[in-house]
Design a protein around this motif. Structure first.
Motif: not given
Length: 276
Positions: A124-147
């Motif tokens: 659901t967070l990957h629907t257009r509006w929620l991704y843009k306004h909420v979930h895109s924050v988490h996806h700023r990092i494309t190569t994650p590390f534990a923190l």
């Protein structure tokens, strides 16, 4: 009873204050060592890297730590605000400790239920509006590390934290069972973002868990691999695997297939990296 006295009750102190402190502490205990490893990037562990790109630790360490502390505080504040509404509801308690096998069975149920709920919340967070306004924050990092496991929008963090409490509330779990579940859930958050798919990962003792590569591919591809822990949900609900994940999994099965008669001559399997 005054409005402030409800926050001095044993149930709030154990379920609210102590659980929040344990959650934040346990995440740092799991995340900081793996973040240090990612920072050092030792040669001996490079073969276990899911991605070949450098970890962006200098750029994202302090933002990740800061957002984690802010989100943890906001999550606790949310619980404080709703506590007058939920304090009298049956659920998590501090009574007689149940037998260990009951606690284990309940935690197993929490893992399965939480993963199912998280899968659908995540999609659901990957629907257009929620991704843009909420979930895109988490996806700023494309190569994650534990923190980076808890680097997310405050709304997503509160929703995720709420899911964690649903299972214990449904079964009326003991607060100690809740604490064990919280520790496991924070291990899951740190491990899934560690960036290292090591064969001695203790999480692999949990049936059907395939290691950090599962969620790492989600960060790399942005779509697919929506569950938090178990990969079977993507196959069950529409084949939503991230591009390249199934090929990676076939090449990096845990444990590796036993072929003692060919071990001396069989060529090693080259690491399969996500496409750039």
């Amino acid at each position: 009873m005054s409005s402030l006295e409800i926050y001095r009750e044993e149930r709030f102190l154990l379920v609210g204050a102590a659980s929040t402190l344990l959650s934040m502490t346990s995440f740092l205990v799991f995340a900081l060592p793996w973040t240090w490893v990612a920072h050092k990037n030792p040669e001996s562990l490079k073969k276990y890297r899911v991605q070949g790109r450098d970890f962006p630790i200098q750029r994202w360490f302090w933002p990740s730590l800061g957002r984690f502390l802010v989100n943890g505080s906001l999550s606790f504040l949310s619980l404080v605000l709703v506590w007058p509404l939920i304090r009298d509801l049956p659920g998590i308690h501090a009574g007689v400790l149940p037998p260990w096998y009951v606690m284990v069975a309940q935690i197993a149920f929490f893992i399965v239920l939480d993963d199912f709920l998280y899968y659908w919340m995540h999609r659901t967070l990957h629907t257009r509006w929620l991704y843009k306004h909420v979930h895109s924050v988490h996806h700023r990092i494309t190569t994650p590390f534990a923190l980076t496991g808890n680097y997310m929008h405050a709304v997503e963090f509160v929703w995720t934290s709420t899911l964690v409490l649903i299972g214990p509330s449904l079964v009326g779990a003991h607060v100690v069972t809740l604490w064990l579940w919280i520790v496991f859930r924070q291990f899951e958050a740190a491990d899934g973002h560690s960036g290292y798919d090591v064969p001695w990962n203790p999480g692999l003792l949990v049936p059907f868990y395939k290691g950090p590569a599962y969620h790492d591919f989600h960060h790399r591809r942005f779509f697919g691999n929506y569950a938090g822990f178990f990969a079977y949900l993507d196959k069950l609900f529409g084949g939503t695997y991230s591009k390249g994940y199934e090929e990676y999994r076939r090449a990096h099965a845990h444990p590796p297939p036993a072929e003692p008669e060919a071990s001396a001559t069989a060529p090693s399997t080259a690491a399969v990296q996500p496409e750039p």
